[in-house]
Design a protein around this motif. Structure first.
Motif, PDB file in Angstrom:
ATOM      1  N   VAL A 122       0.866  -1.181   0.000  1.00  0.00           N
ATOM      2  CA  VAL A 122       0.000   0.000   0.000  1.00  0.00           C
ATOM      3  C   VAL A 122       0.900   1.227   0.000  1.00  0.00           C
ATOM      4  O   VAL A 122       1.588   1.506   0.982  1.00  0.00           O
ATOM      5  CB  VAL A 122      -0.931   0.011   1.227  1.00  0.00           C
ATOM      6  N   ILE A 123       0.904   1.957  -1.098  1.00  0.00           N
ATOM      7  CA  ILE A 123       1.772   3.118  -1.226  1.00  0.00           C
ATOM      8  C   ILE A 123       1.142   4.310  -0.492  1.00  0.00           C
ATOM      9  O   ILE A 123       0.028   4.719  -0.809  1.00  0.00           O
ATOM     10  CB  ILE A 123       1.989   3.479  -2.705  1.00  0.00           C
ATOM     11  N   PRO A 124       1.840   4.860   0.502  1.00  0.00           N
ATOM     12  CA  PRO A 124       1.271   5.981   1.274  1.00  0.00           C
ATOM     13  C   PRO A 124       1.535   7.314   0.592  1.00  0.00           C
ATOM     14  O   PRO A 124       2.536   7.981   0.848  1.00  0.00           O
ATOM     15  CB  PRO A 124       2.025   5.868   2.605  1.00  0.00           C
ATOM     16  N   THR A 125       0.631   7.713  -0.266  1.00  0.00           N
ATOM     17  CA  THR A 125       0.866   8.949  -1.005  1.00  0.00           C
ATOM     18  C   THR A 125      -0.402   9.774  -1.092  1.00  0.00           C
ATOM     19  O   THR A 125      -1.511   9.233  -1.235  1.00  0.00           O
ATOM     20  CB  THR A 125       1.382   8.643  -2.427  1.00  0.00           C
ATOM     21  N   ARG A 126      -0.239  11.080  -0.975  1.00  0.00           N
ATOM     22  CA  ARG A 126      -1.355  12.003  -1.150  1.00  0.00           C
ATOM     23  C   ARG A 126      -1.295  12.572  -2.564  1.00  0.00           C
ATOM     24  O   ARG A 126      -0.262  12.585  -3.209  1.00  0.00           O
ATOM     25  CB  ARG A 126      -1.285  13.134  -0.131  1.00  0.00           C
ATOM     26  N   GLY A 127      -2.440  13.056  -3.037  1.00  0.00           N
ATOM     27  CA  GLY A 127      -2.454  13.680  -4.350  1.00  0.00           C
ATOM     28  C   GLY A 127      -2.429  12.651  -5.458  1.00  0.00           C
ATOM     29  O   GLY A 127      -2.762  11.481  -5.260  1.00  0.00           O
TER      30      GLY A 127
ATOM     31  N   THR B 214      -2.882   2.409  -3.555  1.00  0.00           N
ATOM     32  CA  THR B 214      -2.402   3.714  -3.086  1.00  0.00           C
ATOM     33  C   THR B 214      -3.459   4.324  -2.167  1.00  0.00           C
ATOM     34  O   THR B 214      -4.643   4.327  -2.492  1.00  0.00           O
ATOM     35  CB  THR B 214      -2.131   4.677  -4.253  1.00  0.00           C
ATOM     36  N   ARG B 215      -2.997   4.811  -1.022  1.00  0.00           N
ATOM     37  CA  ARG B 215      -3.902   5.450  -0.064  1.00  0.00           C
ATOM     38  C   ARG B 215      -3.174   6.597   0.630  1.00  0.00           C
ATOM     39  O   ARG B 215      -1.969   6.534   0.856  1.00  0.00           O
ATOM     40  CB  ARG B 215      -4.370   4.442   1.001  1.00  0.00           C
ATOM     41  N   SER B 216      -3.919   7.626   0.997  1.00  0.00           N
ATOM     42  CA  SER B 216      -3.333   8.707   1.777  1.00  0.00           C
ATOM     43  C   SER B 216      -2.967   8.170   3.155  1.00  0.00           C
ATOM     44  O   SER B 216      -3.758   7.426   3.759  1.00  0.00           O
ATOM     45  CB  SER B 216      -4.315   9.867   1.914  1.00  0.00           C
ATOM     46  N   PRO B 217      -1.784   8.523   3.665  1.00  0.00           N
ATOM     47  CA  PRO B 217      -1.345   7.967   4.952  1.00  0.00           C
ATOM     48  C   PRO B 217      -2.196   8.434   6.133  1.00  0.00           C
ATOM     49  O   PRO B 217      -2.735   9.538   6.131  1.00  0.00           O
ATOM     50  CB  PRO B 217       0.098   8.467   5.072  1.00  0.00           C
ATOM     51  N   ASP B 218      -2.290   7.531   7.121  1.00  0.00           N
ATOM     52  CA  ASP B 218      -3.006   7.817   8.370  1.00  0.00           C
ATOM     53  C   ASP B 218      -4.454   8.218   8.134  1.00  0.00           C
ATOM     54  O   ASP B 218      -4.962   9.194   8.710  1.00  0.00           O
ATOM     55  CB  ASP B 218      -2.270   8.899   9.177  1.00  0.00           C
TER      56      ASP B 218
END
Length: 208
Positions: free
Chosen positions: A67-72, A102-106
């Motif tokens: 799960v890649i922790p990325t925003r945008g 891919t998901r925004s972290p936290d």
């Protein structure tokens, strides 16, 4: 003509279906000469194994979760593109597939993605990157018994496999070098302070 089946191979070779299946799976109770015949016939007849059935039989998915922790926008950070390339190449060399999300972290969405992969047994293990202060992912995966490896260390006191660079010592050496050059006013442009690599680098800066 339909796909070639185990039954077709067995009929062609005059062997039982279990013998053909075990030969293809590499069991050592099948004679090497028989295994050779089976493998040759499978190649000549264009046999493609039923991956789903084989994985159910083994009780493994042969898949890793990431799960890649990325925003945008996805992969807007070039770091993840390079990292994913390396992970994918190594996974393929070990005959593993890679399930990527891919998901925004936290966020609740990130937590749901981890639980879906782990609790639904979609994957045999997971990769954790950009470890955080009091990282909930490590707190969740460790007691759940889900195999995982992290790129980055933790402050939780949990024993788990990880790889990491010595960011603390690196920043200490960089800072000492700048001081030795005569610089007196130094700026530290930090990553988000909840990331462990930021914490360790700040330790190195202060130690210098």
């Amino acid at each position: 003509m339909g796909a070639v089946t185990l039954k077709d191979l067995a009929a062609e070779l005059g062997l039982s279906i279990p013998t053909v299946s075990r030969a293809l799976a590499g069991y050592d109770d099948v004679a090497e000469s028989t295994r050779g015949r089976v493998l040759q016939a499978a190649e000549e007849m264009g046999y493609v194994p039923d991956v789903t059935a084989r994985r159910l039989q083994k009780g493994q998915t042969d898949t890793l979760g990431f799960v890649i922790p990325t925003r945008g926008p996805r992969f807007s950070d070039p770091f993840f593109g390079e990292l994913l390339s390396g992970i994918g190449n190594e996974a393929a060399s070990q005959n593993f597939d890679l399930l990527v999300s891919t998901r925004s972290p936290d966020t609740a969405e990130e937590q749901a993605a981890y639980r879906r992969m782990a609790e639904s047994r979609l994957v045999d293990g997971m990769l954790v990157v950009r470890t955080r202060v009091s990282d909930w992912r490590i707190s969740y995966l460790s007691p759940a018994g889900v195999p995982f490896v992290a790129f980055g260390r933790s402050d939780l006191g949990v024993d788990f496999p990880y790889v990491d660079e010595d960011g603390s010592r690196g920043l200490e050496l960089v800072t000492q070098h700048l001081v030795e050059l005569g610089h007196q006013r130094l700026a530290f442009i930090s990553a988000p302070p909840n990331l462990m690599f930021c914490v360790t680098r700040k330790v190195g800066l202060d130690a210098a």
